[in-house]
Scaffold this motif. Structure first.
Motif, PDB file in Angstrom:
ATOM      1  N   LEU A 230      10.175  -6.484  12.069  1.00 30.01           N
ATOM      2  CA  LEU A 230      10.257  -5.481  11.008  1.00 30.01           C
ATOM      3  C   LEU A 230       8.967  -5.337  10.214  1.00 30.01           C
ATOM      4  O   LEU A 230       8.611  -4.232   9.785  1.00 30.01           O
ATOM      5  CB  LEU A 230      11.398  -5.834  10.055  1.00 30.01           C
ATOM      6  CG  LEU A 230      12.817  -5.596  10.579  1.00 30.01           C
ATOM      7  CD1 LEU A 230      13.843  -6.178   9.612  1.00 30.01           C
ATOM      8  CD2 LEU A 230      13.071  -4.107  10.787  1.00 30.01           C
ATOM      9  N   PHE A 231       8.256  -6.460   9.996  1.00 30.98           N
ATOM     10  CA  PHE A 231       7.150  -6.425   9.034  1.00 30.98           C
ATOM     11  C   PHE A 231       5.833  -6.982   9.569  1.00 30.98           C
ATOM     12  O   PHE A 231       4.825  -6.963   8.855  1.00 30.98           O
ATOM     13  CB  PHE A 231       7.536  -7.224   7.773  1.00 30.98           C
ATOM     14  CG  PHE A 231       8.834  -6.800   7.161  1.00 30.98           C
ATOM     15  CD1 PHE A 231       8.954  -5.560   6.549  1.00 30.98           C
ATOM     16  CD2 PHE A 231       9.949  -7.622   7.212  1.00 30.98           C
ATOM     17  CE1 PHE A 231      10.153  -5.160   5.988  1.00 30.98           C
ATOM     18  CE2 PHE A 231      11.155  -7.239   6.644  1.00 30.98           C
ATOM     19  CZ  PHE A 231      11.258  -5.997   6.037  1.00 30.98           C
ATOM     20  N   GLY A 232       5.822  -7.468  10.794  1.00 35.07           N
ATOM     21  CA  GLY A 232       4.609  -8.078  11.315  1.00 35.07           C
ATOM     22  C   GLY A 232       3.473  -7.088  11.503  1.00 35.07           C
ATOM     23  O   GLY A 232       3.682  -5.943  11.913  1.00 35.07           O
ATOM     24  N   THR A 233       2.255  -7.508  11.149  1.00 35.24           N
ATOM     25  CA  THR A 233       1.050  -6.698  11.330  1.00 35.24           C
ATOM     26  C   THR A 233      -0.053  -7.605  11.854  1.00 35.24           C
ATOM     27  O   THR A 233       0.115  -8.828  11.974  1.00 35.24           O
ATOM     28  CB  THR A 233       0.584  -6.081   9.998  1.00 35.24           C
ATOM     29  OG1 THR A 233       0.076  -7.135   9.154  1.00 35.24           O
ATOM     30  CG2 THR A 233       1.723  -5.371   9.275  1.00 35.24           C
ATOM     31  N   ALA A 234      -1.194  -7.009  12.144  1.00 33.01           N
ATOM     32  CA  ALA A 234      -2.337  -7.809  12.588  1.00 33.01           C
ATOM     33  C   ALA A 234      -2.791  -8.771  11.495  1.00 33.01           C
ATOM     34  O   ALA A 234      -3.403  -9.812  11.771  1.00 33.01           O
ATOM     35  CB  ALA A 234      -3.490  -6.884  12.993  1.00 33.01           C
ATOM     36  N   ARG A 235      -2.466  -8.448  10.250  1.00 34.43           N
ATOM     37  CA  ARG A 235      -2.861  -9.292   9.118  1.00 34.43           C
ATOM     38  C   ARG A 235      -1.899 -10.457   8.905  1.00 34.43           C
ATOM     39  O   ARG A 235      -2.224 -11.426   8.237  1.00 34.43           O
ATOM     40  CB  ARG A 235      -2.911  -8.430   7.851  1.00 34.43           C
ATOM     41  CG  ARG A 235      -3.437  -9.133   6.628  1.00 34.43           C
ATOM     42  CD  ARG A 235      -3.530  -8.164   5.452  1.00 34.43           C
ATOM     43  NE  ARG A 235      -4.021  -8.822   4.263  1.00 34.43           N
ATOM     44  CZ  ARG A 235      -4.179  -8.232   3.081  1.00 34.43           C
ATOM     45  NH1 ARG A 235      -3.896  -6.939   2.973  1.00 34.43           N
ATOM     46  NH2 ARG A 235      -4.618  -8.912   2.038  1.00 34.43           N
ATOM     47  N   GLY A 236      -0.712 -10.350   9.440  1.00 39.40           N
ATOM     48  CA  GLY A 236       0.317 -11.363   9.224  1.00 39.40           C
ATOM     49  C   GLY A 236       1.595 -10.699   8.759  1.00 39.40           C
ATOM     50  O   GLY A 236       1.892  -9.556   9.135  1.00 39.40           O
ATOM     51  N   VAL A 237       2.362 -11.390   7.912  1.00 44.13           N
ATOM     52  CA  VAL A 237       3.608 -10.836   7.402  1.00 44.13           C
ATOM     53  C   VAL A 237       3.569 -10.815   5.870  1.00 44.13           C
ATOM     54  O   VAL A 237       3.054 -11.735   5.240  1.00 44.13           O
ATOM     55  CB  VAL A 237       4.838 -11.627   7.887  1.00 44.13           C
ATOM     56  CG1 VAL A 237       5.014 -11.461   9.387  1.00 44.13           C
ATOM     57  CG2 VAL A 237       4.723 -13.108   7.525  1.00 44.13           C
ATOM     58  N   PRO A 238       4.108  -9.763   5.247  1.00 44.73           N
ATOM     59  CA  PRO A 238       4.037  -9.617   3.790  1.00 44.73           C
ATOM     60  C   PRO A 238       5.262 -10.177   3.079  1.00 44.73           C
ATOM     61  O   PRO A 238       6.345 -10.297   3.656  1.00 44.73           O
ATOM     62  CB  PRO A 238       3.965  -8.103   3.614  1.00 44.73           C
ATOM     63  CG  PRO A 238       4.838  -7.589   4.726  1.00 44.73           C
ATOM     64  CD  PRO A 238       4.628  -8.533   5.890  1.00 44.73           C
ATOM     65  N   LEU A 239       5.077 -10.470   1.800  1.00 47.04           N
ATOM     66  CA  LEU A 239       6.178 -10.776   0.889  1.00 47.04           C
ATOM     67  C   LEU A 239       5.838 -10.101  -0.434  1.00 47.04           C
ATOM     68  O   LEU A 239       4.781 -10.349  -1.012  1.00 47.04           O
ATOM     69  CB  LEU A 239       6.341 -12.282   0.685  1.00 47.04           C
ATOM     70  CG  LEU A 239       7.485 -12.691  -0.262  1.00 47.04           C
ATOM     71  CD1 LEU A 239       8.838 -12.325   0.350  1.00 47.04           C
ATOM     72  CD2 LEU A 239       7.423 -14.179  -0.574  1.00 47.04           C
ATOM     73  N   THR A 240       6.730  -9.233  -0.895  1.00 48.64           N
ATOM     74  CA  THR A 240       6.446  -8.401  -2.063  1.00 48.64           C
ATOM     75  C   THR A 240       7.025  -8.991  -3.340  1.00 48.64           C
ATOM     76  O   THR A 240       8.209  -9.326  -3.406  1.00 48.64           O
ATOM     77  CB  THR A 240       7.017  -6.987  -1.858  1.00 48.64           C
ATOM     78  OG1 THR A 240       6.403  -6.398  -0.713  1.00 48.64           O
ATOM     79  CG2 THR A 240       6.754  -6.110  -3.080  1.00 48.64           C
ATOM     80  N   TYR A 241       6.172  -9.098  -4.355  1.00 49.56           N
ATOM     81  CA  TYR A 241       6.589  -9.413  -5.711  1.00 49.56           C
ATOM     82  C   TYR A 241       6.574  -8.117  -6.526  1.00 49.56           C
ATOM     83  O   TYR A 241       5.689  -7.282  -6.344  1.00 49.56           O
ATOM     84  CB  TYR A 241       5.645 -10.427  -6.357  1.00 49.56           C
ATOM     85  CG  TYR A 241       5.896 -11.868  -5.968  1.00 49.56           C
ATOM     86  CD1 TYR A 241       6.588 -12.722  -6.814  1.00 49.56           C
ATOM     87  CD2 TYR A 241       5.434 -12.372  -4.756  1.00 49.56           C
ATOM     88  CE1 TYR A 241       6.821 -14.045  -6.468  1.00 49.56           C
ATOM     89  CE2 TYR A 241       5.672 -13.690  -4.404  1.00 49.56           C
ATOM     90  CZ  TYR A 241       6.357 -14.522  -5.264  1.00 49.56           C
ATOM     91  OH  TYR A 241       6.584 -15.829  -4.921  1.00 49.56           O
ATOM     92  N   HIS A 242       7.536  -7.950  -7.425  1.00 48.06           N
ATOM     93  CA  HIS A 242       7.646  -6.732  -8.218  1.00 48.06           C
ATOM     94  C   HIS A 242       7.779  -7.094  -9.696  1.00 48.06           C
ATOM     95  O   HIS A 242       8.869  -7.010 -10.286  1.00 48.06           O
ATOM     96  CB  HIS A 242       8.857  -5.918  -7.748  1.00 48.06           C
ATOM     97  CG  HIS A 242       9.050  -4.622  -8.475  1.00 48.06           C
ATOM     98  ND1 HIS A 242      10.231  -3.907  -8.445  1.00 48.06           N
ATOM     99  CD2 HIS A 242       8.209  -3.886  -9.253  1.00 48.06           C
ATOM    100  CE1 HIS A 242      10.117  -2.819  -9.169  1.00 48.06           C
ATOM    101  NE2 HIS A 242       8.896  -2.785  -9.680  1.00 48.06           N
ATOM    102  N   PRO A 243       6.684  -7.529 -10.327  1.00 43.93           N
ATOM    103  CA  PRO A 243       6.755  -7.885 -11.746  1.00 43.93           C
ATOM    104  C   PRO A 243       6.948  -6.663 -12.643  1.00 43.93           C
ATOM    105  O   PRO A 243       6.387  -5.599 -12.399  1.00 43.93           O
ATOM    106  CB  PRO A 243       5.405  -8.552 -12.014  1.00 43.93           C
ATOM    107  CG  PRO A 243       4.490  -8.001 -10.959  1.00 43.93           C
ATOM    108  CD  PRO A 243       5.347  -7.775  -9.754  1.00 43.93           C
ATOM    109  N   ILE A 244       7.764  -6.864 -13.671  1.00 50.57           N
ATOM    110  CA  ILE A 244       7.951  -5.869 -14.729  1.00 50.57           C
ATOM    111  C   ILE A 244       7.722  -6.577 -16.061  1.00 50.57           C
ATOM    112  O   ILE A 244       7.855  -7.803 -16.149  1.00 50.57           O
ATOM    113  CB  ILE A 244       9.359  -5.258 -14.694  1.00 50.57           C
ATOM    114  CG1 ILE A 244      10.416  -6.355 -14.904  1.00 50.57           C
ATOM    115  CG2 ILE A 244       9.603  -4.522 -13.383  1.00 50.57           C
ATOM    116  CD1 ILE A 244      11.807  -5.833 -15.104  1.00 50.57           C
TER     117      ILE A 244
END
Length: 253
Positions: A230-244
């Motif tokens: 679902l999320f793999g790229t040449a850079r690796g895999v992401p994890l999103t933080y959503h600070p408010i």
């Protein structure tokens, strides 16, 4: 947060307390941003009584101490290990769930970073904090929004916190007589070589305190494959933080 989930979260952070400070780069950035915005918006150089909710290993405490003086500073946290944070910064310590423990009377600063997302009703704590301020007092609180760990949520993970809240909902929690000075959000993406590195990050930071799944070898292999698909790229895999975050001030009278 129920008593059961509160204890689960506390247990998770106790396990990760030694690794938390170095591993939580996003939380450190959020804490520094919150303190910097507070200073930029004209907060006084010195407060008579500061109260920090959920001090942990001291990211926000350190950021506040670097910019402001305090006649008295009280720190709170679920974990007893955070008493060392208070001692390091010459502050008093009040252990326990901030919704139920005693607060110092009429602080002129109440601050909290990356904590309210662990509450089932984070707006309630924001409301109480605003009402507890001394006249003219300042409020600076950050949490996480709905896009937090959206990669994990898509995979059915329970690692997300129960109280993810939109910035606008924080604003709606403020009572009359409290002026909003800053309301914002952003998304920060961390990159990892593998999905298993994502899990390691969650374990080292304790931010999977709401999760209860058991990681069998088969489950781990499936998680790895699904995350890459679902999320793999040449850079690796992401994890999103959503600070408010929200910064506000109570009317002087």
């Amino acid at each position: 947060m129920s008593a059961v989930s509160a204890e689960r979260v506390a247990r998770s952070f106790r396990r990760s307390f030694a690794s938390y400070h170095a591993a939580t780069v996003p939380q450190a950035r959020i804490a520094d941003h919150l303190a910097a915005r507070l200073a930029a918006l004209g907060a006084p150089a010195r407060f008579a009584q500061g109260f920090e909710i959920g001090c942990g290993t001291g990211h926000l405490t350190q950021a506040l101490r670097a910019r402001f003086g305090f006649d008295r500073l009280t720190l709170n946290d679920l974990t007893e290990g955070a008493r060392a944070t208070a001692e390091h910064h010459g502050a008093e310590f009040t252990p326990g769930d901030a919704r139920h423990c005693d607060w110092p009377p009429q602080p002129d600063l109440i601050a909290s970073a990356s904590v309210i997302q662990w509450l089932d009703a984070p707006g309630g704590l924001v409301t109480r904090a605003a009402q507890a301020l001394a006249p003219g007092g300042w409020l600076a609180i950050s949490g996480f929004g709905p896009a937090q760990f959206h990669e994990l949520a898509r995979l059915g993970s329970e690692a997300h916190a129960p109280g993810l809240i939109a910035a606008g909902q924080l604003a709606d929690s403020l009572p009359k007589g409290v002026e909003i000075l800053d309301l914002g959000e952003r998304q920060d993406v961390l990159w990892f070589d593998t999905p298993r590195d994502v899990l390691r990050h969650l374990r080292e930071t304790g931010v999977n305190g709401a999760a209860s799944q058991v990681w069998t070898r088969a489950r781990l292999a499936q998680f790895d494959a699904d995350y890459r698909a679902l999320f793999g790229t040449a850079r690796g895999v992401p994890l999103t933080y959503h600070p408010i975050w929200i910064i506000a001030r109570r009317a002087a009278s």
